[in-house]
Design a protein around this motif. Structure first.
Motif, PDB file in Angstrom:
ATOM      1  N   TRP A 102      42.148  36.204  41.925  1.00  0.00           N
ATOM      2  CA  TRP A 102      43.610  36.278  41.892  1.00  0.00           C
ATOM      3  C   TRP A 102      44.146  36.645  43.273  1.00  0.00           C
ATOM      4  O   TRP A 102      45.076  36.022  43.788  1.00  0.00           O
ATOM      5  N   LEU A 103      43.543  37.647  43.906  1.00  0.00           N
ATOM      6  CA  LEU A 103      43.966  38.073  45.239  1.00  0.00           C
ATOM      7  C   LEU A 103      43.679  37.000  46.293  1.00  0.00           C
ATOM      8  O   LEU A 103      44.455  36.823  47.241  1.00  0.00           O
ATOM      9  N   ALA A 104      42.557  36.295  46.131  1.00  0.00           N
ATOM     10  CA  ALA A 104      42.179  35.267  47.102  1.00  0.00           C
ATOM     11  C   ALA A 104      43.230  34.171  47.189  1.00  0.00           C
ATOM     12  O   ALA A 104      43.461  33.595  48.263  1.00  0.00           O
ATOM     13  N   CYS A 105      43.879  33.878  46.075  1.00  0.00           N
ATOM     14  CA  CYS A 105      44.916  32.843  46.079  1.00  0.00           C
ATOM     15  C   CYS A 105      46.070  33.213  47.008  1.00  0.00           C
ATOM     16  O   CYS A 105      46.741  32.342  47.569  1.00  0.00           O
ATOM     17  N   ARG A 144      29.879  35.980  45.928  1.00  0.00           N
ATOM     18  CA  ARG A 144      30.148  37.002  46.951  1.00  0.00           C
ATOM     19  C   ARG A 144      31.293  36.566  47.873  1.00  0.00           C
ATOM     20  O   ARG A 144      32.066  37.395  48.353  1.00  0.00           O
ATOM     21  N   THR A 145      31.382  35.276  48.129  1.00  0.00           N
ATOM     22  CA  THR A 145      32.443  34.766  48.989  1.00  0.00           C
ATOM     23  C   THR A 145      33.805  34.978  48.351  1.00  0.00           C
ATOM     24  O   THR A 145      34.782  35.343  49.029  1.00  0.00           O
ATOM     25  N   ILE A 146      33.904  34.766  47.058  1.00  0.00           N
ATOM     26  CA  ILE A 146      35.175  35.004  46.356  1.00  0.00           C
ATOM     27  C   ILE A 146      35.584  36.468  46.481  1.00  0.00           C
ATOM     28  O   ILE A 146      36.750  36.787  46.741  1.00  0.00           O
ATOM     29  N   ILE A 147      34.623  37.360  46.308  1.00  0.00           N
ATOM     30  CA  ILE A 147      34.913  38.781  46.452  1.00  0.00           C
ATOM     31  C   ILE A 147      35.429  39.078  47.861  1.00  0.00           C
ATOM     32  O   ILE A 147      36.423  39.799  48.044  1.00  0.00           O
ATOM     33  N   HIS A 148      34.780  38.523  48.870  1.00  0.00           N
ATOM     34  CA  HIS A 148      35.188  38.741  50.259  1.00  0.00           C
ATOM     35  C   HIS A 148      36.593  38.195  50.517  1.00  0.00           C
ATOM     36  O   HIS A 148      37.386  38.797  51.270  1.00  0.00           O
ATOM     37  N   MET A 149      36.920  37.077  49.901  1.00  0.00           N
ATOM     38  CA  MET A 149      38.222  36.452  50.105  1.00  0.00           C
ATOM     39  C   MET A 149      39.367  37.277  49.532  1.00  0.00           C
ATOM     40  O   MET A 149      40.538  37.028  49.856  1.00  0.00           O
ATOM     41  N   SER A 150      39.075  38.262  48.711  1.00  0.00           N
ATOM     42  CA  SER A 150      40.120  39.119  48.146  1.00  0.00           C
ATOM     43  C   SER A 150      40.757  40.004  49.216  1.00  0.00           C
ATOM     44  O   SER A 150      41.880  40.493  49.043  1.00  0.00           O
ATOM     45  N   LYS A 151      40.009  40.256  50.315  1.00  0.00           N
ATOM     46  CA  LYS A 151      40.448  41.124  51.408  1.00  0.00           C
ATOM     47  C   LYS A 151      40.710  42.564  50.931  1.00  0.00           C
ATOM     48  O   LYS A 151      41.444  43.311  51.578  1.00  0.00           O
ATOM     49  N   CYS A 152      40.098  42.930  49.812  1.00  0.00           N
ATOM     50  CA  CYS A 152      40.246  44.287  49.268  1.00  0.00           C
ATOM     51  C   CYS A 152      38.920  45.018  49.462  1.00  0.00           C
ATOM     52  O   CYS A 152      37.947  44.726  48.760  1.00  0.00           O
ATOM     53  N   GLU A 186      31.869  24.350  36.710  1.00  0.00           N
ATOM     54  CA  GLU A 186      32.834  25.449  36.662  1.00  0.00           C
ATOM     55  C   GLU A 186      33.194  25.934  38.061  1.00  0.00           C
ATOM     56  O   GLU A 186      34.341  26.304  38.325  1.00  0.00           O
ATOM     57  N   HIS A 187      32.235  25.931  38.963  1.00  0.00           N
ATOM     58  CA  HIS A 187      32.523  26.324  40.339  1.00  0.00           C
ATOM     59  C   HIS A 187      33.557  25.394  40.965  1.00  0.00           C
ATOM     60  O   HIS A 187      34.472  25.849  41.681  1.00  0.00           O
ATOM     61  N   ALA A 188      33.423  24.105  40.729  1.00  0.00           N
ATOM     62  CA  ALA A 188      34.361  23.134  41.312  1.00  0.00           C
ATOM     63  C   ALA A 188      35.781  23.396  40.825  1.00  0.00           C
ATOM     64  O   ALA A 188      36.750  23.325  41.606  1.00  0.00           O
ATOM     65  N   LYS A 189      35.939  23.725  39.553  1.00  0.00           N
ATOM     66  CA  LYS A 189      37.271  24.014  39.002  1.00  0.00           C
ATOM     67  C   LYS A 189      37.849  25.289  39.597  1.00  0.00           C
ATOM     68  O   LYS A 189      39.054  25.377  39.865  1.00  0.00           O
ATOM     69  N   ILE A 190      36.989  26.277  39.824  1.00  0.00           N
ATOM     70  CA  ILE A 190      37.442  27.534  40.418  1.00  0.00           C
ATOM     71  C   ILE A 190      37.965  27.287  41.834  1.00  0.00           C
ATOM     72  O   ILE A 190      39.024  27.796  42.219  1.00  0.00           O
ATOM     73  N   VAL A 191      37.228  26.493  42.606  1.00  0.00           N
ATOM     74  CA  VAL A 191      37.652  26.192  43.977  1.00  0.00           C
ATOM     75  C   VAL A 191      39.008  25.506  43.981  1.00  0.00           C
ATOM     76  O   VAL A 191      39.905  25.846  44.777  1.00  0.00           O
ATOM     77  N   GLU A 192      39.196  24.542  43.091  1.00  0.00           N
ATOM     78  CA  GLU A 192      40.460  23.805  43.061  1.00  0.00           C
ATOM     79  C   GLU A 192      41.619  24.714  42.681  1.00  0.00           C
ATOM     80  O   GLU A 192      42.731  24.570  43.211  1.00  0.00           O
ATOM     81  N   ALA A 196      44.759  25.539  45.129  1.00  0.00           N
ATOM     82  CA  ALA A 196      46.132  25.290  44.686  1.00  0.00           C
ATOM     83  C   ALA A 196      46.964  26.575  44.669  1.00  0.00           C
ATOM     84  O   ALA A 196      48.152  26.535  44.344  1.00  0.00           O
ATOM     85  N   ARG A 197      46.318  27.704  45.014  1.00  0.00           N
ATOM     86  CA  ARG A 197      46.978  29.021  45.015  1.00  0.00           C
ATOM     87  C   ARG A 197      47.512  29.370  43.622  1.00  0.00           C
ATOM     88  O   ARG A 197      48.538  30.046  43.493  1.00  0.00           O
ATOM     89  N   ASP A 198      46.799  28.896  42.596  1.00  0.00           N
ATOM     90  CA  ASP A 198      47.165  29.185  41.204  1.00  0.00           C
ATOM     91  C   ASP A 198      46.390  30.424  40.766  1.00  0.00           C
ATOM     92  O   ASP A 198      45.286  30.334  40.224  1.00  0.00           O
ATOM     93  N   ALA A 199      46.968  31.593  41.007  1.00  0.00           N
ATOM     94  CA  ALA A 199      46.251  32.856  40.819  1.00  0.00           C
ATOM     95  C   ALA A 199      45.823  33.088  39.371  1.00  0.00           C
ATOM     96  O   ALA A 199      44.692  33.507  39.114  1.00  0.00           O
ATOM     97  N   ASP A 200      46.720  32.824  38.432  1.00  0.00           N
ATOM     98  CA  ASP A 200      46.390  33.082  37.034  1.00  0.00           C
ATOM     99  C   ASP A 200      45.259  32.169  36.558  1.00  0.00           C
ATOM    100  O   ASP A 200      44.336  32.617  35.861  1.00  0.00           O
ATOM    101  N   ARG A 201      45.332  30.902  36.935  1.00  0.00           N
ATOM    102  CA  ARG A 201      44.278  29.965  36.524  1.00  0.00           C
ATOM    103  C   ARG A 201      42.947  30.336  37.176  1.00  0.00           C
ATOM    104  O   ARG A 201      41.894  30.327  36.524  1.00  0.00           O
ATOM    105  N   ALA A 202      42.980  30.659  38.449  1.00  0.00           N
ATOM    106  CA  ALA A 202      41.745  31.029  39.145  1.00  0.00           C
ATOM    107  C   ALA A 202      41.108  32.256  38.503  1.00  0.00           C
ATOM    108  O   ALA A 202      39.895  32.291  38.277  1.00  0.00           O
ATOM    109  N   ALA A 203      41.919  33.260  38.204  1.00  0.00           N
ATOM    110  CA  ALA A 203      41.397  34.482  37.580  1.00  0.00           C
ATOM    111  C   ALA A 203      40.802  34.190  36.213  1.00  0.00           C
ATOM    112  O   ALA A 203      39.719  34.693  35.866  1.00  0.00           O
ATOM    113  N   ASN A 204      41.485  33.380  35.427  1.00  0.00           N
ATOM    114  CA  ASN A 204      40.983  33.044  34.090  1.00  0.00           C
ATOM    115  C   ASN A 204      39.690  32.244  34.149  1.00  0.00           C
ATOM    116  O   ASN A 204      38.773  32.467  33.341  1.00  0.00           O
ATOM    117  N   LEU A 205      39.611  31.303  35.091  1.00  0.00           N
ATOM    118  CA  LEU A 205      38.400  30.491  35.221  1.00  0.00           C
ATOM    119  C   LEU A 205      37.204  31.342  35.638  1.00  0.00           C
ATOM    120  O   LEU A 205      36.099  31.194  35.095  1.00  0.00           O
TER     121      LEU A 205
END
Length: 233
Positions: A102-105, A144-152, A186-192, A196-205
Motif C-alpha cells: 500500500w505504501l509502495a504505491c 523483500r523488494t516490496i518491503i523496501h519500497m514502502s520506505k518505512c 500472482e506476482h505479475a498482478k501485484i506488480v501491475e 498503477a498506484r492502486d494501493a487498495d488493490r495492491a494491498a489486497n493482492l
C-alpha cells in the motif's frame, strides 16, 4: 545439516560466530523430511577454527531467539516452528507486506517499480518449475523488494525478523511446482497494481497471495510432530 561460511574479520568474535550460525540455520532446508536437526559442537568449532566456549555463547543467544534448543546430555538441535507457529507467522507477514505494498504505491519511484517488474519476469512457468531452488531465491527477493519500497524503516525492521524465520518455509513450499505456477501469476498482478498506484488493490493482492501460502501449508504439510518434524506433504 548446515554449512558454515568464513567469519567476517570486521565484527567482534561473538557477533561473527552468532551471525555465521544464524545465517547457516536459516539457509538450510529445515523442513525437508531428511534434514538432520542435531548440531555437532565439535565439528562446528573445527569448521570455524575456534574453541567451544564462544561457540556455546552464540548457541545460547540463538536459543534465546528460538532458533535452536539446547538439551542437557543430548546436545544442540535446530528448532523448527510448529505448524500453528508457521501459519501465525505467515499471517503476521501478510499484514506487514500488504501495508508495505500500500505504501509502495505512494512512495516507490518508477525505477523501483520497474526493478520489481524485472524480478517478477525473471522466470517463466516452465523455467520456474525446472529450477525451483533458483526460483525460490528470486521469490524471496521479490517480497523483500516490496518491503523496501514502502520506505518505512520500522516496517522493514520488523518484517526482516519474520521473513528470516520464513525463509526455510518458503524454500520448502516453493519446491512444489503447483505453488511456483500460482506464485508467478500472482506476482505479475501485484506488480501491475503497484505500477498503477492502486494501493487498495495492491494491498489486497499481496495479503491474499501470502495467506494462500499459509492455507497451502496447513492443508498439505499433513502433520507435524511435537518437535516440528514434517511428517508428510
Amino acid at each position: 545439516m548446515i554449512t558454515l561460511k568464513p567469519l567476517n574479520s570486521q565484527a567482534s568474535l561473538k557477533d561473527r560466530i552468532y551471525g555465521v550460525l544464524r545465517e547457516a540455520i536459516l539457509d538450510s532446508d529445515l523442513y525437508d523430511e531428511s534434514a538432520s536437526l542435531k548440531m555437532d559442537e565439535r565439528h562446528m568449532a573445527a569448521q570455524l577454527g575456534i574453541s567451544r566456549t564462544p561457540l556455546r555463547e552464540a548457541l545460547t543467544r540463538l536459543e534465546n531467539e528460538g532458533l535452536v534448543e539446547i538439551q542437557a546430555r543430548k546436545g544442540v538441535f535446530v528448532k523448527r516452528l510448529s505448524l500453528n507457529e508457521i501459519v501465525e507467522t505467515i499471517t503476521a507477514w501478510a499484514a506487514l507486506e500488504s501495508m508495505a505494498a500500500w505504501l509502495a504505491c505512494e512512495k516507490a519511484s518508477d525505477d523501483e517499480i520497474e526493478a520489481l517488474r524485472v524480478i517478477s519476469a525473471r522466470f517463466t512457468i516452465d523455467s520456474a518449475t525446472s529450477k525451483l531452488n533458483e526460483y525460490s531465491e528470486s521469490n524471496i527477493e521479490f517480497h523483500r523488494t516490496i518491503i523496501h519500497m514502502s520506505k518505512c524503516s520500522k516496517l522493514q525492521e520488523i518484517s526482516e525478523d519474520l521473513f528470516s524465520q520464513l525463509r526455510p518455509v518458503r524454500r520448502r513450499a516453493l519446491r512444489n511446482s503447483d505453488r511456483a505456477y500460482t506464485s508467478i501469476g500472482e506476482h505479475a498482478k501485484i506488480v501491475e497494481a503497484i505500477a498503477a498506484r492502486d494501493a487498495d488493490r495492491a494491498a489486497n493482492l499481496v495479503r491474499g497471495h501470502t495467506i494462500r501460502l499459509g492455507d497451502y501449508i496447513r492443508e498439505t504439510w499433513i502433520s507435524l510432530d511435537k518437535d516440528g518434524m514434517a511428517i508428510g506433504d
